[in-house]
Design a protein around this motif. Sequence first.
Motif, mmCIF file in Angstrom:
data_model
loop_
_atom_site.group_PDB
_atom_site.id
_atom_site.type_symbol
_atom_site.label_atom_id
_atom_site.label_comp_id
_atom_site.label_asym_id
_atom_site.label_seq_id
_atom_site.Cartn_x
_atom_site.Cartn_y
_atom_site.Cartn_z
ATOM 1 N N ILE A 85 0.615 -1.191 0.081
ATOM 2 C CA ILE A 85 -0.063 -0.023 -0.017
ATOM 3 C C ILE A 85 0.833 1.153 0.025
ATOM 4 C CG2 ILE A 85 -1.571 1.301 1.480
ATOM 5 C CD1 ILE A 85 -3.305 -1.060 1.691
ATOM 6 N N PRO A 86 1.778 1.281 0.809
ATOM 7 C CA PRO A 86 2.741 2.730 0.766
ATOM 8 C C PRO A 86 3.301 2.674 -0.762
ATOM 9 C CG PRO A 86 3.330 1.148 2.607
ATOM 10 C CD PRO A 86 2.436 0.392 1.899
ATOM 11 N N GLY A 87 3.447 1.782 -1.605
ATOM 12 C CA GLY A 87 3.837 2.073 -2.958
ATOM 13 C C GLY A 87 2.796 2.605 -3.778
ATOM 14 N N ILE A 88 1.634 2.028 -3.460
ATOM 15 C CA ILE A 88 0.275 2.333 -4.201
ATOM 16 C C ILE A 88 0.333 3.900 -3.951
ATOM 17 C CG2 ILE A 88 -2.148 2.289 -4.672
ATOM 18 C CD1 ILE A 88 -1.848 -0.844 -3.887
ATOM 19 N N VAL A 89 0.227 4.348 -2.669
ATOM 20 C CA VAL A 89 -0.113 5.609 -2.238
ATOM 21 C C VAL A 89 0.967 6.593 -2.856
ATOM 22 C CG1 VAL A 89 0.031 7.298 -0.287
ATOM 23 C CG2 VAL A 89 -1.190 5.233 -0.117
ATOM 24 N N SER A 90 2.336 6.231 -2.857
ATOM 25 C CA SER A 90 3.047 7.223 -3.566
ATOM 26 C C SER A 90 2.872 7.301 -5.090
ATOM 27 C CB SER A 90 4.744 7.078 -3.498
ATOM 28 O OG SER A 90 4.969 5.704 -3.430
ATOM 29 N N GLY A 91 2.361 6.064 -5.754
ATOM 30 C CA GLY A 91 2.136 5.965 -7.094
ATOM 31 C C GLY A 91 1.020 6.725 -7.470
ATOM 32 N N ILE A 92 -0.104 6.800 -6.603
ATOM 33 C CA ILE A 92 -1.346 7.640 -6.705
ATOM 34 C C ILE A 92 -0.918 9.101 -7.021
ATOM 35 C CG2 ILE A 92 -3.481 8.482 -5.981
ATOM 36 C CD1 ILE A 92 -4.002 5.312 -5.042
ATOM 37 N N THR A 93 0.108 9.485 -5.840
ATOM 38 C CA THR A 93 0.237 10.727 -5.607
ATOM 39 C C THR A 93 1.177 11.219 -7.056
ATOM 40 O OG1 THR A 93 1.064 10.192 -3.545
ATOM 41 C CG2 THR A 93 1.176 12.667 -3.899
ATOM 42 N N MET A 94 1.961 10.373 -7.353
ATOM 43 C CA MET A 94 2.968 10.724 -8.633
ATOM 44 C C MET A 94 2.055 10.751 -9.935
ATOM 45 S SD MET A 94 6.385 8.728 -7.644
ATOM 46 C CE MET A 94 7.404 8.993 -9.095
ATOM 47 N N VAL A 95 0.904 10.119 -10.072
ATOM 48 C CA VAL A 95 0.234 10.234 -11.287
ATOM 49 C C VAL A 95 -1.021 11.456 -11.037
ATOM 50 C CG1 VAL A 95 -1.522 8.813 -12.656
ATOM 51 C CG2 VAL A 95 0.454 7.630 -11.606
ATOM 52 N N PHE A 96 -1.569 11.330 -9.742
ATOM 53 C CA PHE A 96 -2.519 12.242 -9.758
ATOM 54 C C PHE A 96 -2.286 13.696 -9.892
ATOM 55 C CE2 PHE A 96 -5.646 14.936 -7.475
ATOM 56 C CZ PHE A 96 -6.784 14.331 -8.022
ATOM 57 N N MET A 97 -1.030 14.189 -9.343
ATOM 58 C CA MET A 97 -0.666 15.454 -9.141
ATOM 59 C C MET A 97 -0.354 16.039 -10.584
ATOM 60 S SD MET A 97 1.874 17.049 -6.233
ATOM 61 C CE MET A 97 3.048 17.986 -7.073
ATOM 62 N N PRO A 98 0.402 15.390 -11.148
ATOM 63 C CA PRO A 98 0.737 15.801 -12.827
ATOM 64 C C PRO A 98 -0.511 15.821 -13.651
ATOM 65 C CG PRO A 98 1.896 13.813 -12.717
ATOM 66 C CD PRO A 98 1.237 14.276 -11.050
ATOM 67 N N ALA A 99 -1.351 14.857 -13.483
ATOM 68 C CA ALA A 99 -2.762 14.798 -14.236
ATOM 69 C C ALA A 99 -3.360 15.769 -13.970
ATOM 70 C CB ALA A 99 -3.204 13.442 -14.068
ATOM 71 N N VAL A 100 -3.786 16.437 -12.689
ATOM 72 C CA VAL A 100 -4.762 17.341 -12.451
ATOM 73 C C VAL A 100 -4.365 18.783 -12.691
ATOM 74 C CG1 VAL A 100 -4.428 17.857 -9.949
ATOM 75 C CG2 VAL A 100 -6.666 17.607 -11.049
ATOM 76 N N THR A 101 -2.866 18.661 -12.644
ATOM 77 C CA THR A 101 -2.301 20.049 -13.132
ATOM 78 C C THR A 101 -1.973 20.355 -14.502
ATOM 79 O OG1 THR A 101 -0.328 19.549 -12.276
ATOM 80 C CG2 THR A 101 -1.658 20.267 -10.585
ATOM 81 N N THR A 102 -2.048 19.374 -15.393
ATOM 82 C CA THR A 102 -1.256 19.389 -16.817
ATOM 83 C C THR A 102 -1.965 20.601 -17.494
ATOM 84 O OG1 THR A 102 -0.540 18.302 -18.616
ATOM 85 C CG2 THR A 102 -2.843 17.844 -17.881
ATOM 86 N N PHE A 103 -1.334 21.260 -18.547
ATOM 87 C CA PHE A 103 -1.808 21.999 -19.335
ATOM 88 C C PHE A 103 -1.407 21.559 -20.806
ATOM 89 C CE2 PHE A 103 1.692 24.313 -18.522
ATOM 90 C CZ PHE A 103 2.109 24.987 -19.496
ATOM 91 N N ALA A 104 -0.228 21.245 -20.872
ATOM 92 C CA ALA A 104 0.382 20.833 -22.288
ATOM 93 C C ALA A 104 -0.391 19.647 -22.875
ATOM 94 C CB ALA A 104 1.910 20.596 -22.236
ATOM 95 N N ILE A 105 -0.489 18.648 -21.976
ATOM 96 C CA ILE A 105 -0.878 17.292 -22.812
ATOM 97 C C ILE A 105 -2.667 17.561 -23.212
ATOM 98 C CG2 ILE A 105 -2.077 15.001 -22.145
ATOM 99 C CD1 ILE A 105 0.538 14.792 -20.060
ATOM 100 N N SER A 106 -3.351 18.416 -22.256
ATOM 101 C CA SER A 106 -4.652 18.847 -22.899
ATOM 102 C C SER A 106 -4.513 19.544 -24.073
ATOM 103 C CB SER A 106 -5.368 19.374 -21.772
ATOM 104 O OG SER A 106 -4.777 20.385 -21.118
ATOM 105 N N ARG A 107 -3.708 20.690 -24.148
ATOM 106 C CA ARG A 107 -3.694 21.191 -25.274
ATOM 107 C C ARG A 107 -3.240 20.648 -26.438
ATOM 108 N NH1 ARG A 107 -2.793 26.877 -25.266
ATOM 109 N NH2 ARG A 107 -4.080 26.965 -23.170
ATOM 110 N N LEU A 108 -2.322 19.795 -26.430
ATOM 111 C CA LEU A 108 -1.799 18.945 -27.562
ATOM 112 C C LEU A 108 -2.785 18.108 -28.118
ATOM 113 C CD1 LEU A 108 1.913 18.921 -26.802
ATOM 114 C CD2 LEU A 108 0.874 20.630 -28.258
ATOM 115 N N LEU A 109 -3.222 17.200 -27.092
ATOM 116 C CA LEU A 109 -4.228 16.212 -27.621
ATOM 117 C C LEU A 109 -5.539 16.527 -27.328
ATOM 118 C CD1 LEU A 109 -2.372 13.309 -25.647
ATOM 119 C CD2 LEU A 109 -2.585 13.628 -28.066
ATOM 120 N N GLY A 110 -5.862 17.509 -26.736
ATOM 121 C CA GLY A 110 -7.278 18.095 -26.885
ATOM 122 C C GLY A 110 -7.647 19.196 -27.666
ATOM 123 N N SER A 111 -6.430 19.497 -28.477
ATOM 124 C CA SER A 111 -6.179 20.453 -29.599
ATOM 125 C C SER A 111 -7.066 21.625 -29.501
ATOM 126 C CB SER A 111 -7.214 19.952 -30.978
ATOM 127 O OG SER A 111 -6.789 18.558 -31.200
ATOM 128 N N GLY A 112 -6.984 21.934 -28.173
ATOM 129 C CA GLY A 112 -7.650 23.231 -27.598
ATOM 130 C C GLY A 112 -9.287 23.260 -27.627
#
Lengths: 271, 271
Positions: free
Chosen positions: A191-218
Amino acid sequence: MKRSWFAMPYIAWMAMFTIAPLLLVVFFAFTNADGQFTLINLRNFFDPTYLSILWRSLYLAFFCTIICLLIGYPAAFFLASKDFAKNQALFVLILLPMWMNFLLRTYAMMSLLEDRGIINNMLVSLGFERLELIGNEGAVLLGMVYNFVPFMILPIYTALKKMDTRVIEAAEDLGANPFNVFRRVVFPLSIPGIVSGITMVFMPAVTTFAISRLLGSGNFWLFGDIIERKFLESNDWNFGSALSLIMMLLIIASIGLLNKADAKQEGGGAW
Amino acid sequence: MRKFLRGGYLGLLLTFLYAPIVVMIVLSFNASKSRAKWGGFSLQWYQKLFTDTAILDALWLTLRVALIATVVATILGTLAAIGIHAMKKKRANVLMSVSYLPMTTPDIVTGVSLMLMFVFVFGLVYRVSVAIGHPVQLSLGFGTMLMAHIAFDTPYVLFSVMPKLKQMNVNLYEAALDLGCPPLKAVRKVILPEIMPGVVTGALLSFTMSLDDFVISYFTSTTDNNLSMIIYSAARRGIDPSIYALSTLMFLAVLVLLIIINKRSALENVS
């Protein structure tokens, strides 16, 4: 000269380049363009437009995290298992994309999904219609999963590797079947591994702007996009700061919540 | 059978991770600009890459920023670790938690907060310089990007060096002082060799973080672009095969670096 003085340049640097900027964000969030105190920036956020953007960011990041966990956990488990423990090359190969610039990975995804991209060209040469694969939430989600899944695998793998194998043997000796060994011993210890994995994925995912701009085409915005626009396009720093402040509080709250859940799990998992 | 299934799963995951990268590498050698057909083998995109001054400038800038930021951050961070280690527990704890702040702050918030601060300070400089009669208009570029990089790199050095200091025998330093060694020399001759592995790890981390950074650079520099910023703007314009060539080269660079690091740690394990 006292040794603690060695930290002085660092403290000065941190004060200037970490504390002062964050305080400025707070200051701008609570003032208007003339520098007078106001709560209007925070209130403006509670507008259906922005709330729906926040909601979209949250659910995309949430699904991204869940999918990464579902793909990544078995991968980490197999990599750490006896079958592949000696296969260092495989491990390096799975984590290698993590070291590649995320924009390049997103760029690679783009060239697969575009209207004139590889997948559509293949479909057409097989006699099918072109599909709209880019510019929607699915493409952004796929891009996020593609970018972040190694960040889920690594911490879970590390947690599984650190595990004392004698505990597993003890469980087996005491008559637990493989499923119960996993459910009662291996999973709780990872579980400690899962928790740090979740943090490492969720944080950049919720704050991204480049991925959404490029793949969401704006075509639609995420939370990161509106912060970027407020600062770089509409120059509305006060509202942009309020949004940044909200994002930071959101991240701090979710990390706190996760760590709390982790602490509870660990306490209960021992018995 | 079990191993076969598990291998199959990992194989699928590898396909998912590498298919876009492989497609990109193949297309970087494609003579035709269209992704629809294979126009024969060609190195023209590589040629174009090495004559593209914007990309070469960005590469040079990225390397300069990463190198200088790494050197400064390593010195600042190592000194800070030694200083904080010598402090009373309470103060040390406060400083360590503050140092943790930039690591939990989302990149986009770090970026906009630094941008706010630079623009704010530049505004003050401008007003003061006008009052003196020598207007100075500073802009966001190499200097501000470098300062931002030092700011986000330094905590990584601090957190890599600190554990090494904690492992160290505290009496060694005291013994050197008792034997008449001046404090600065004792730090250099006794402490530094002991914490060297941590310093090297911190420096390597800083260097890779700097090389890879997009979000913070994007907000803290407008006149100068690093490689990530070039890739982002190229991606927004649409697909350009010379970016494929760049990706291929960067992928190879990462691969070679990882192999070297792996070899090095394997050698360390043997000896």
